[in-house]
Structure formats: structure tokens, C-alpha cells
Design a protein around this motif. Structure first.
Motif: not given
Length: 85
Positions: A23-24, A28-30, A34-35, A72-73
């Protein structure tokens, strides 16, 4: 000498760890993933409930309680710093 203690739910902990990392990385990749990231984190929570395993506090704080998204900030959350007066 007593036999070594076995770790209860070792497979569940490994699965929870793998789902968190997936999930992380997806987040982070794109941010369009998000889904998929939300599905992984939701599955991670379901596995922990089914096996009665506690998720680490640091990991719990990085998951939104409402939508189950990894925080993710700059991508899925904002961080604000207030100065003391």
C-alpha cells in the motif's frame, strides 16, 4: 531446557507487513493508485481483525480511520506546523 516459544499468528503478521509495504509503495509511485492502496490497507485491517492481531501503533497512525488510505505527506495529507505563542 524448555522448547522455544512459537510466535502465534506469524503468517498473519507477515501478510499484514506485506500489505502495508504494498500500500505504501503504490501510494508513493503514483497518486492515481489510491484505490489499490486503499484496498491493500483495508485488507490489512481485515486480516488483523480476523486473526486477532494488533497492528503496530506507528502503522495505525499512518492509516486514515475514515477512508482507510495510507497517509503520505504532500500526496494524501497535509502537515501544518503551528508556532507556539
Amino acid at each position: 531446557m524448555p522448547p522455544p516459544k512459537k510466535c502465534q499468528g506469524k503468517e498473519a503478521l507477515q501478510r499484514i507487513n506485506y500489505l502495508y509495504q504494498a500500500a505504501n509503495e503504490l501510494m508513493a509511485i503514483n497518486s492515481a493508485n489510491i484505490h489499490l492502496s486503499r484496498a491493500c490497507s483495508n485488507l490489512m485491517i481485515q486480516v488483523s481483525k480476523k486473526c486477532v492481531q494488533r497492528i503496530d501503533v506507528d502503522i495505525k497512525r499512518k492509516i486514515c480511520k475514515a477512508c482507510k488510505t495510507i497517509l503520505v505527506p504532500g500526496i494524501s495529507c497535509k502537515i501544518r506546523i503551528k508556532k507556539k505563542e
